[in-house]
Design an enzyme around this catalytic site. Sequence first.
Site, PDB file in Angstrom:
ATOM      1  N   CYS A  55      -2.571  -0.412   7.480  1.00 48.11           N
ATOM      2  CA  CYS A  55      -1.244   0.991   7.550  1.00 48.11           C
ATOM      3  C   CYS A  55      -1.578   1.564   8.604  1.00 48.11           C
ATOM      4  O   CYS A  55      -0.836   2.259   9.292  1.00 48.11           O
ATOM      5  CB  CYS A  55      -2.110   1.760   6.297  1.00 48.11           C
ATOM      6  SG  CYS A  55      -1.773   1.035   4.267  1.00 48.11           S
ATOM      7  N   GLU A  68       1.019   4.240   2.036  1.00 51.55           N
ATOM      8  CA  GLU A  68       1.618   4.107   3.318  1.00 51.55           C
ATOM      9  C   GLU A  68       2.796   3.178   3.328  1.00 51.55           C
ATOM     10  O   GLU A  68       3.723   4.004   4.568  1.00 51.55           O
ATOM     11  CB  GLU A  68      -0.083   4.350   4.119  1.00 51.55           C
ATOM     12  CG  GLU A  68      -0.862   5.015   4.373  1.00 51.55           C
ATOM     13  CD  GLU A  68      -1.781   3.994   3.278  1.00 51.55           C
ATOM     14  OE1 GLU A  68      -2.139   3.010   2.225  1.00 51.55           O
ATOM     15  OE2 GLU A  68      -3.503   4.084   3.598  1.00 51.55           O
ATOM     16  N   HIS A 105       0.754  -1.601  -0.149  1.00 47.21           N
ATOM     17  CA  HIS A 105       0.132   0.204  -0.156  1.00 47.21           C
ATOM     18  C   HIS A 105       0.851   1.425   0.053  1.00 47.21           C
ATOM     19  O   HIS A 105       1.868   1.190   0.448  1.00 47.21           O
ATOM     20  CB  HIS A 105      -1.183   0.056   1.377  1.00 47.21           C
ATOM     21  CG  HIS A 105      -1.938  -1.152   1.452  1.00 47.21           C
ATOM     22  ND1 HIS A 105      -2.919  -1.326   2.207  1.00 47.21           N
ATOM     23  CD2 HIS A 105      -2.466  -1.944   0.627  1.00 47.21           C
ATOM     24  CE1 HIS A 105      -3.555  -1.891   1.723  1.00 47.21           C
ATOM     25  NE2 HIS A 105      -3.135  -3.216   1.069  1.00 47.21           N
ATOM     26  N   CYS A 135      -6.106   1.622   6.348  1.00 48.01           N
ATOM     27  CA  CYS A 135      -6.642   0.534   6.041  1.00 48.01           C
ATOM     28  C   CYS A 135      -6.106   0.431   7.527  1.00 48.01           C
ATOM     29  O   CYS A 135      -5.042   0.783   7.902  1.00 48.01           O
ATOM     30  CB  CYS A 135      -6.813   0.064   5.207  1.00 48.01           C
ATOM     31  SG  CYS A 135      -4.799  -1.358   4.956  1.00 48.01           S
TER      32      CYS A 135
END
Length: 151
Positions: free
Chosen positions: A90, A59, A57, A87
């Site tokens: 993260c 992040e 991801h 999410c």
Amino acid sequence: MNEIEESDEKFMREALKEALIALSRDEIPIGAVVVLDGRVVARAHNLTEALNDATAHAEMQALTAAANTIGGKYLDRCTLFVTVEPCPMCASASYWTHVGRIVYGAKDEKRGYQKFGDKLLHPRTVVKAGVLQDECAALMVNFFKNKRQKI
């Protein structure tokens, strides 16, 4: 608009640039930047398709890059700007890195960390939601709309 709001919008626009790079590569269009003392120390976008890695991801990529840039694993003086609410994975990563502040654009009703409670964040992390929310949300809505039309 005060100085902090202007700064938040400026850096969210940088995160949006990263999201557009992800979009151009057919990745879910989420971008992130990490800022320390008024300068970007890391920038990233989703790489889950390119790396064939569900954990890649924006992040996660940005937090790792920031730690490498500043030479330490704790980012307590940093702000993470991300186009979509993090999410749980993260958010937890931000906990372990002690991110000082998270600023995000669009809310994620289905998979955002808030669905599970803000205990996923470090207790000292300050959160600001909704910065350039409409622009951030539009990228996601249009991406998934186009995906559904191709099916």
